[in-house]
Design an enzyme around this catalytic site. Structure first.
Site, PDB file in Angstrom:
ATOM      1  N   GLU A 255      20.437  -1.116  20.651  1.00 30.26           N
ATOM      2  CA  GLU A 255      20.514  -1.248  19.188  1.00 30.26           C
ATOM      3  C   GLU A 255      21.900  -0.986  18.606  1.00 30.26           C
ATOM      4  O   GLU A 255      22.067  -0.266  17.618  1.00 30.26           O
ATOM      5  CB  GLU A 255      19.489  -0.307  18.537  1.00 30.26           C
ATOM      6  CG  GLU A 255      18.063  -0.569  18.977  1.00 30.26           C
ATOM      7  CD  GLU A 255      17.036   0.358  18.334  1.00 30.26           C
ATOM      8  OE1 GLU A 255      17.381   1.077  17.381  1.00 30.26           O
ATOM      9  OE2 GLU A 255      15.892   0.377  18.812  1.00 30.26           O
ATOM     10  N   GLU A 362       9.570  -4.252  24.643  1.00 30.08           N
ATOM     11  CA  GLU A 362       8.798  -3.219  23.938  1.00 30.08           C
ATOM     12  C   GLU A 362       7.695  -3.862  23.091  1.00 30.08           C
ATOM     13  O   GLU A 362       7.468  -3.512  21.950  1.00 30.08           O
ATOM     14  CB  GLU A 362       9.726  -2.379  23.054  1.00 30.08           C
ATOM     15  CG  GLU A 362      10.902  -1.781  23.795  1.00 30.08           C
ATOM     16  CD  GLU A 362      11.820  -0.969  22.911  1.00 30.08           C
ATOM     17  OE1 GLU A 362      11.404  -0.602  21.797  1.00 30.08           O
ATOM     18  OE2 GLU A 362      12.970  -0.693  23.311  1.00 30.08           O
TER      19      GLU A 362
HETATM   20  O1  G3I Z   1       6.317  15.132  23.971  1.00 29.48           O
HETATM   21  C1  G3I Z   1       7.112  15.983  23.136  1.00 29.48           C
HETATM   22  C2  G3I Z   1       6.288  17.191  22.727  1.00 29.48           C
HETATM   23  O2  G3I Z   1       6.023  17.988  23.881  1.00 29.48           O
HETATM   24  C3  G3I Z   1       7.081  18.016  21.710  1.00 29.48           C
HETATM   25  O3  G3I Z   1       6.298  19.094  21.275  1.00 29.48           O
HETATM   26  C4  G3I Z   1       7.441  17.109  20.531  1.00 29.48           C
HETATM   27  C5  G3I Z   1       8.225  17.833  19.463  1.00 29.48           C
HETATM   28  O4  G3I Z   1       9.536  18.023  19.946  1.00 29.48           O
HETATM   29  O5  G3I Z   1       8.271  16.013  20.998  1.00 29.48           O
HETATM   30  C6  G3I Z   1       7.519  15.214  21.900  1.00 29.48           C
HETATM   31  O6  G3I Z   1       8.362  14.167  22.329  1.00 29.48           O
HETATM   32  C7  G3I Z   1       8.535  13.126  21.372  1.00 29.48           C
HETATM   33  C8  G3I Z   1       8.121  11.813  22.041  1.00 29.48           C
HETATM   34  O7  G3I Z   1       8.427  10.693  21.191  1.00 29.48           O
HETATM   35  C9  G3I Z   1       6.631  11.795  22.356  1.00 29.48           C
HETATM   36  O8  G3I Z   1       5.933  11.846  21.148  1.00 29.48           O
HETATM   37  C10 G3I Z   1      10.034  13.076  21.035  1.00 29.48           C
HETATM   38  O9  G3I Z   1      10.366  14.234  20.318  1.00 29.48           O
HETATM   39  C11 G3I Z   1      10.300  11.826  20.200  1.00 29.48           C
HETATM   40  O10 G3I Z   1      11.704  11.692  20.001  1.00 29.48           O
HETATM   41  C12 G3I Z   1       9.825  10.590  20.956  1.00 29.48           C
HETATM   42  O11 G3I Z   1      10.015   9.442  20.118  1.00 29.48           O
HETATM   43  C13 G3I Z   1      10.230   8.226  20.836  1.00 29.48           C
HETATM   44  C14 G3I Z   1      11.395   7.489  20.170  1.00 29.48           C
HETATM   45  O12 G3I Z   1      11.606   6.205  20.777  1.00 29.48           O
HETATM   46  C15 G3I Z   1      12.677   8.294  20.265  1.00 29.48           C
HETATM   47  O13 G3I Z   1      13.019   8.465  21.615  1.00 29.48           O
HETATM   48  C16 G3I Z   1       8.985   7.373  20.794  1.00 29.48           C
HETATM   49  O14 G3I Z   1       7.955   7.974  21.584  1.00 29.48           O
HETATM   50  C17 G3I Z   1       9.272   5.985  21.356  1.00 29.48           C
HETATM   51  O15 G3I Z   1       8.144   5.133  21.195  1.00 29.48           O
HETATM   52  C18 G3I Z   1      10.459   5.357  20.635  1.00 29.48           C
HETATM   53  O16 G3I Z   1      10.716   4.128  21.262  1.00 29.48           O
HETATM   54  C19 G3I Z   1      11.798   3.376  20.676  1.00 29.48           C
HETATM   55  C20 G3I Z   1      12.562   2.727  21.816  1.00 29.48           C
HETATM   56  O17 G3I Z   1      13.050   3.727  22.686  1.00 29.48           O
HETATM   57  C21 G3I Z   1      13.674   1.862  21.259  1.00 29.48           C
HETATM   58  N1  G3I Z   1      13.126   0.850  20.350  1.00 29.48           N
HETATM   59  C22 G3I Z   1      12.402   1.444  19.238  1.00 29.48           C
HETATM   60  C23 G3I Z   1      11.247   2.293  19.753  1.00 29.48           C
HETATM   61  C24 G3I Z   1      10.482   2.878  18.604  1.00 29.48           C
HETATM   62  O18 G3I Z   1      11.290   3.775  17.898  1.00 29.48           O
END
Ligand code: G3I
Length: 449
Positions: A255, A362
């Site tokens: 991105e 995705e």
């Molecule tokens: O699993 C931990 C949990 O143990 C903890 O308590 C909590 C609070 O810190 O965090 C949890 O992890 C989170 C994870 O999602 C699972 O829910 C992360 O903080 C959070 O940052 C993560 O967000 C992900 C996001 O990218 C940022 O990395 C999303 O799952 C994921 O679907 C999203 O995917 C992105 C692609 O990488 C790029 N394209 C867009 C897409 C959607 O944003």
């Protein structure tokens, strides 16, 4: 005498009114006022649906045709120019799992309008959805996202049965692997890598550099820009070297293209501290660390924005000059309403013409983008299914040499990132809460035929 004249005048007026009304009706019979517009089918059941259309001014009735062929070469016996004195009708006795077409005409006296638009609708199949494993039906790698704490149980069973590619949803990003300066945490990634190796799954690395997954110590970096660049080089080299030969491909940069500002590149901290050529530097370091690893550039709205698509292809062209890129990832966070097949095809055509690998990286398809549903209706489930089918059909037609993988961004609807992101209910994926497959999964399979 006077009375006689009045009678004659009244008679003359009545006569002319009569003639006028006749001539008016003759005039009216000559031309039908308009053509009805047919609406999408509603109230779908496993044996029928409701058809409805717009009113045509002063139409007496409407003629309805229903067919199983788009050219109406054969009409259903009970729906062959069926006269309908209303604007809606329940069409029944249809076969489940079959696609039907309907159209109407307006009638006024002897005059019949031309045909309305044609409505296509699929009758809900009553039986259970087919459970054919996607990877068995596909001639390309089918991908699913994983989390290190979900590599067991039914989630794993489904991954191993249906998929041959996996992508880490979030644990292979900088904020997770490099949480504090000089200190890496590869616990989660090692688990995912072991799972991929043990199960002969192709592991796609996502994503080394992304403005949305920068740890706070990097955001608030203490040091010169030169020291920042050295840190990024060491980070990329350390990670790619550690998983050399195990992580088959990396989204090196994710991105980087800006949305709508007109500037090609997003003003991320990497651009600010390393300059516009930060992208090339990152790919150089990744290539040097693992020459056999396939290097991708990944982005969203690749299909829906022609401007962004051009900017992405510019990045690819620049990297290709130095053999620093092998593929492009189109995230494909889309909805049942779009982008259009032609826009998705433009992504594929530009990628293939550059002889790069295509990763639909995705995929999820919102069924409720306008937040106007509280449950996934049969009608919307079919529209979503048809969009999955369309996307898969496009990917399936890519030359094998350019197919990297088609990765779906999540398993059960309830697990999708979209629910938090948009803050309302949706059903974007292919599995129900009980892990049973949805119509969207059937659409994926139908796209492979
Ligand atoms: O699993 C931990 C949990 O143990 C903890 O308590 C909590 C609070 O810190 O965090 C949890 O992890 C989170 C994870 O999602 C699972 O829910 C992360 O903080 C959070 O940052 C993560 O967000 C992900 C996001 O990218 C940022 O990395 C999303 O799952 C994921 O679907 C999203 O995917 C992105 C692609 O990488 C790029 N394209 C867009 C897409 C959607 O944003």
């Amino acid at each position: 005498m006077k009375k006689m004249k009045i009678k004659q005048a009244l008679l003359l007026i009545c006569l002319s009114l009569f003639v006028l009304s006749c001539s008016k009706s003759d005039e009216e019979v000559a031309v039908i006022a308009g053509v009805p517009s047919a609406y999408a089918a509603v109230n779908l059941t496993d044996s029928g649906f409701t058809a409805n259309w717009t009113r045509v001014y002063r139409a007496d009735n409407y003629l309805l045709d229903v067919s199983t062929t788009a050219d109406f070469s054969t009409l259903l016996p009970n729906y062959n120019e069926l006269s309908v004195n209303a604007l809606t009708i329940d069409i029944e006795g249809l076969d489940s799992g079959t696609t039907y077409y309907y159209r109407v005409r307006a009638v006024r006296g002897e005059s019949i309008s031309t045909f309305s638009n044609v409505i296509v609708t699929e009758i809900i199949s009553t039986g259970p959805e087919p459970t054919t494993a996607l990877k068995e039906a596909a001639n390309f790698n089918v991908g699913m996202i994983v989390r290190s704490n979900r590599l067991t149980g039914i989630t794993s069973d489904i991954i191993l049965r249906e998929y041959d590619n996996i992508t880490s949803e979030y644990e292979m990003k900088m904020d997770q692997m490099y949480p504090s300066k000089g200190t890496y945490d590869f616990t989660a990634v090692d688990k995912i890598v072991k799972y991929a190796t043990d199960n002969n799954l192709n592991l796609h690395g996502h994503a080394l550099i992304w403005h949305n997954s920068v740890p706070s110590w990097v955001t608030n970096f203490v040091g010169t820009d030169a020291e920042f660049e050295t840190m990024v080089k060491e980070y990329i080299t350390t990670v790619v070297t550690r998983y050399k030969g195990k992580v088959k491909s990396w989204d090196v940069v994710n991105e980087a293209v800006d949305d709508g500002s007109g500037n090609p590149l997003r003003n991320s901290i990497f651009k600010q501290k390393m300059g516009n050529d930060y992208i090339k530097k990152c790919y150089q370091w990744a290539r040097a660390a693992d020459p056999a690893c396939k290097l991708f550039y990944n982005d969203y709205n690749f299909a829906s924005s022609a401007t962004k698509r051009a900017a992405i292809f510019k990045i690819a062209d620049d990297l290709k000059k130095d053999n620093l890129i092998d593929g492009l990832g189109a995230q494909m966070h889309i909805s049942y309403k779009g982008p259009a097949a032609s826009e998705i095809q433009a992504v594929v055509d530009g990628t293939v013409s550059r002889n790069l690998l295509m990763h639909f990286a995705e995929l999820d398809i919102q069924a409720n983008p306008d937040n106007n549903l509280t449950s996934l209706t049969p009608e919307r489930a079919i529209e979503q299914k048809n969009k999955y089918k369309e996307v898969v059909k496009i990917f399936n037609a890519i030359p094998a040499a350019n197919q990297y993988a088609l990765t779906v961004w999540g398993m059960r609807d309830s697990e999708s990132w979209l629910l938090d992101f948009w803050g309302h209910i949706d059903w974007p994926l292919m599995y129900n809460e009980d892990y049973s497959v949805k119509k969207s999964h059937t659409g994926f399979l139908e796209g492979l035929k």
